[in-house]
Design a protein around this motif. Structure first.
Motif, PDB file in Angstrom:
ATOM      1  N   ASP A  16       0.842  -1.189   0.000  1.00 19.60           N
ATOM      2  CA  ASP A  16       0.000   0.000   0.000  1.00 19.60           C
ATOM      3  C   ASP A  16       0.886   1.253   0.000  1.00 19.60           C
ATOM      4  O   ASP A  16       1.733   1.421   0.887  1.00 19.60           O
ATOM      5  N   ALA A  17       0.698   2.115  -0.976  1.00 20.10           N
ATOM      6  CA  ALA A  17       1.562   3.291  -1.143  1.00 20.10           C
ATOM      7  C   ALA A  17       1.531   4.218   0.072  1.00 20.10           C
ATOM      8  O   ALA A  17       2.565   4.713   0.514  1.00 20.10           O
ATOM      9  N   ARG A  18       0.334   4.460   0.636  1.00 21.03           N
ATOM     10  CA  ARG A  18       0.256   5.346   1.792  1.00 21.03           C
ATOM     11  C   ARG A  18       0.893   4.717   3.020  1.00 21.03           C
ATOM     12  O   ARG A  18       1.614   5.377   3.765  1.00 21.03           O
ATOM     13  N   ALA A  19       0.678   3.428   3.223  1.00 21.24           N
ATOM     14  CA  ALA A  19       1.285   2.734   4.362  1.00 21.24           C
ATOM     15  C   ALA A  19       2.816   2.714   4.242  1.00 21.24           C
ATOM     16  O   ALA A  19       3.521   2.868   5.241  1.00 21.24           O
ATOM     17  N   LEU A  20       3.317   2.547   3.041  1.00 12.09           N
ATOM     18  CA  LEU A  20       4.771   2.581   2.826  1.00 12.09           C
ATOM     19  C   LEU A  20       5.320   3.966   3.150  1.00 12.09           C
ATOM     20  O   LEU A  20       6.371   4.093   3.776  1.00 12.09           O
ATOM     21  N   TRP A  21       4.596   5.006   2.736  1.00 12.75           N
ATOM     22  CA  TRP A  21       5.065   6.361   3.038  1.00 12.75           C
ATOM     23  C   TRP A  21       5.063   6.601   4.547  1.00 12.75           C
ATOM     24  O   TRP A  21       6.020   7.151   5.094  1.00 12.75           O
ATOM     25  N   GLU A  22       4.006   6.167   5.244  1.00 13.11           N
ATOM     26  CA  GLU A  22       3.964   6.315   6.702  1.00 13.11           C
ATOM     27  C   GLU A  22       5.180   5.646   7.336  1.00 13.11           C
ATOM     28  O   GLU A  22       5.838   6.220   8.199  1.00 13.11           O
ATOM     29  N   LYS A  23       5.484   4.439   6.911  1.00 16.55           N
ATOM     30  CA  LYS A  23       6.602   3.697   7.500  1.00 16.55           C
ATOM     31  C   LYS A  23       7.924   4.403   7.197  1.00 16.55           C
ATOM     32  O   LYS A  23       8.813   4.466   8.052  1.00 16.55           O
ATOM     33  N   LEU A  24       8.054   4.963   6.002  1.00 16.94           N
ATOM     34  CA  LEU A  24       9.270   5.698   5.669  1.00 16.94           C
ATOM     35  C   LEU A  24       9.409   6.931   6.562  1.00 16.94           C
ATOM     36  O   LEU A  24      10.503   7.230   7.051  1.00 16.94           O
ATOM     37  N   VAL A  25       8.306   7.632   6.802  1.00 17.20           N
ATOM     38  CA  VAL A  25       8.321   8.796   7.691  1.00 17.20           C
ATOM     39  C   VAL A  25       8.723   8.370   9.102  1.00 17.20           C
ATOM     40  O   VAL A  25       9.575   8.995   9.738  1.00 17.20           O
ATOM     41  N   LEU A  26       8.114   7.297   9.598  1.00 20.30           N
ATOM     42  CA  LEU A  26       8.441   6.823  10.947  1.00 20.30           C
ATOM     43  C   LEU A  26       9.905   6.401  11.042  1.00 20.30           C
ATOM     44  O   LEU A  26      10.568   6.677  12.048  1.00 20.30           O
TER      45      LEU A  26
END
Length: 195
Positions: A31-41
């Motif tokens: 999931d693109a949004r979930a991947l971005w969240e994890k990258l931010v974290l």
């Protein structure tokens, strides 16, 4: 969760860390949004232990509007000040600004027809790399793939994404299966990848 299960040594015995190991770490995420969240974290983790992020993750999700790039891209100085005053998060102006900038880059990619997930997964050929480390053996802290992804992310405008942070991200989102071969999760995660 049974105490008789053999796990990767890094997760120790903290219940939050054990649950993260048993349920999330290494599971392929597309999931693109979930991947971005994890990258931010992972960017917020820079200089800190991952357990610190796990303990603050729900507060960060709430403070950052569910890590919705559309909302975060519109954050202004009032939002930054609000976040800097929120004890539930890592209060670093540089990391907060990085999240805002990253949201804008994510939206720009999406608006240009680029799929953030497909783009990230292209660095590992679209499928998880299945490593076979013994749990006692040291895993690399970076690889040529994480170096290439980090360089490409920085070129796009992302921050807090050096090759070591990126490799931790790749492990977490299942781009590489780095569970020790003795760990009960290794074959489970391998099966999730279809290999």
């Amino acid at each position: 969760m049974s105490d008789s299960l053999r796990r990767c040594a890094w997760c120790g015995t903290d219940p939050l860390y054990v649950a993260y190991h048993d349920e999330e770490w290494g599971v392929p995420e597309y999931d693109a949004r979930a991947l971005w969240e994890k990258l931010v974290l992972d960017g917020f983790q820079a200089g800190l232990a991952w357990i610190t992020i796990l303990r603050k993750r729900e507060g960060m999700r709430d403070a950052f509007d569910g890590f919705d790039p559309e909302v975060i891209a519109g954050y202004g100085e009032a939002d930054i000040e609000r976040l800097l005053g929120d004890a539930r998060i890592i209060r670093s102006r540089a990391k907060i600004n990085s999240a805002i900038k990253g949201a804008k880059v994510w939206l720009e990619m999406r608006d240009n027809g680029e799929d953030f997930s497909a783009w990230l997964w292209s660095f590992v050929g679209g499928a998880p790399i299945q490593n076979t480390w013994s749990d006692g053996a040291g895993r690399p802290v970076k690889t040529p793939d994480s170096e290439a992804m980090a360089k490409a992310l920085k070129k796009r405008g992302f921050n807090f994404c050096g090759p070591v942070i990126v490799y931790a991200f790749m492990q977490a989102v299942g781009m590489v299966n780095d569970h020790g071969v003795e760990c009960f999760r290794h074959p489970q995660v391998r099966a999730m990848a279809g290999s």
